[in-house]
Design a protein around this motif. Sequence first.
Motif, PDB file in Angstrom:
ATOM      1  N   PRO A 167       0.846  -1.203   0.066  1.00 32.38           N
ATOM      2  CA  PRO A 167       0.081   0.219  -0.024  1.00 32.38           C
ATOM      3  C   PRO A 167       0.795   1.226   0.181  1.00 32.38           C
ATOM      4  N   GLU A 168       2.076   1.204   0.530  1.00 31.49           N
ATOM      5  CA  GLU A 168       2.931   2.359   0.494  1.00 31.49           C
ATOM      6  C   GLU A 168       3.149   3.004  -0.878  1.00 31.49           C
ATOM      7  N   ARG A 169       3.023   2.029  -1.915  1.00 28.28           N
ATOM      8  CA  ARG A 169       3.376   2.321  -3.157  1.00 28.28           C
ATOM      9  C   ARG A 169       2.114   3.005  -3.948  1.00 28.28           C
ATOM     10  N   LEU A 170       1.035   3.058  -3.335  1.00 30.73           N
ATOM     11  CA  LEU A 170      -0.092   3.675  -4.132  1.00 30.73           C
ATOM     12  C   LEU A 170      -0.043   5.012  -4.379  1.00 30.73           C
TER      13      LEU A 170
ATOM     14  N   GLY B 147     -10.297  -0.832   1.070  1.00 33.80           N
ATOM     15  CA  GLY B 147     -10.641  -0.198  -0.218  1.00 33.80           C
ATOM     16  C   GLY B 147     -10.935   1.474   0.052  1.00 33.80           C
ATOM     17  N   ILE B 148     -11.585   1.630   1.127  1.00 31.07           N
ATOM     18  CA  ILE B 148     -12.103   3.062   1.397  1.00 31.07           C
ATOM     19  C   ILE B 148     -10.675   3.709   1.655  1.00 31.07           C
TER      20      ILE B 148
ATOM     21  N   ALA C  43      -9.256   6.866  -0.597  1.00 25.05           N
ATOM     22  CA  ALA C  43      -9.283   7.934  -0.090  1.00 25.05           C
ATOM     23  C   ALA C  43      -7.671   8.710  -0.436  1.00 25.05           C
ATOM     24  N   ALA C  44      -6.575   7.705  -0.013  1.00 22.87           N
ATOM     25  CA  ALA C  44      -5.364   8.210  -0.198  1.00 22.87           C
ATOM     26  C   ALA C  44      -4.846   8.431  -1.811  1.00 22.87           C
TER      27      ALA C  44
ATOM     28  N   LEU D  49     -16.322  10.648   0.618  1.00 22.27           N
ATOM     29  CA  LEU D  49     -15.342  10.925  -0.486  1.00 22.27           C
ATOM     30  C   LEU D  49     -15.948  11.723  -1.687  1.00 22.27           C
ATOM     31  N   GLU D  50     -17.267  11.426  -1.983  1.00 29.30           N
ATOM     32  CA  GLU D  50     -17.727  12.137  -2.976  1.00 29.30           C
ATOM     33  C   GLU D  50     -17.724  13.647  -2.772  1.00 29.30           C
TER      34      GLU D  50
END
Length: 290
Positions: free
Chosen positions: A14-17, A43-44, A48-49, A81-82
């Motif tokens: 995940p740190e690559r996302l 997922g959420i 967000a990131a 998020l929206e």
Amino acid sequence: MTSLGVVFRPQVPPERLRAVARAADDAGLEELWLWEDCFWESGIAAAAAALASTERLRVGIGLLPVPFRNVALASMEIATLERMFPGRFLPGVGHGVQDWMGQVGARVSSPMTLLREHVNAMRTLLRGEELSVAGRYVTLDKVKLDWPPAQPPGILVGAVGPKTLRLAGETADGTILDGQNTPERVRWACGVIEEGRVAAGRTDPHRVVVFTSAATGPNAAERLRRENEAWGHDPGADLGVAGDVDAFVEGTARYVEAGADALVFTPTADEPDLEGFIRFVANEVRPRVR
């Protein structure tokens, strides 16, 4: 125009996302999709990131398993998020893998009933309406979002079998088809989705998002063959796209002709350069796809 996207597989740390999302945004890729597979990445949180790290990129989740979540909480997350990133979040929901749901004590006896109740309640809440309902699985007492989105995002449903495909057509704003779908099966699935839409009297747009495994560069065909083998797919099936830009354009055309509105390329597990793959799709394939 057909939308193109790429999957950020949850097996990637995940740190690559954020760096991958920025590379996608800089390249002009339209959509980056996430999977909430157990027990890899949320997922959420990941969406967000990715959204916060980019300016134009649309970010989808294909998909959020509904047995994991209370529908009010899921609706709050989507609404948040929206509102923060209007028009850029593409939420997908579905049954989840039943064995995984069993592992966490969330498996239900009627996944179809749960999904129907969840999607109907979610779409009502995201419209800013108050909802009281006492269903088999969804129970709400005068629940109303204080911060509903100005424009509710379309809710997509991940579907494989005919019952869920019909349910997606009846209740959702779009359908996600996974990587086991050949162009021929996409055509069949679109017909079943339409049956659900007709039964519900739906005439509004319905977006069909198709995932497909893909590889480019050296040994692309062999890498795709190994990927399909790892998933247990029929080695003779017309699955995925492999080769140069011409092969990607031709493969995309087959899926679009079958009914796909968006084609999302899933890099193979051995993809050595995810950012390079994204730039290839955005800069070489995208200009030749209509």
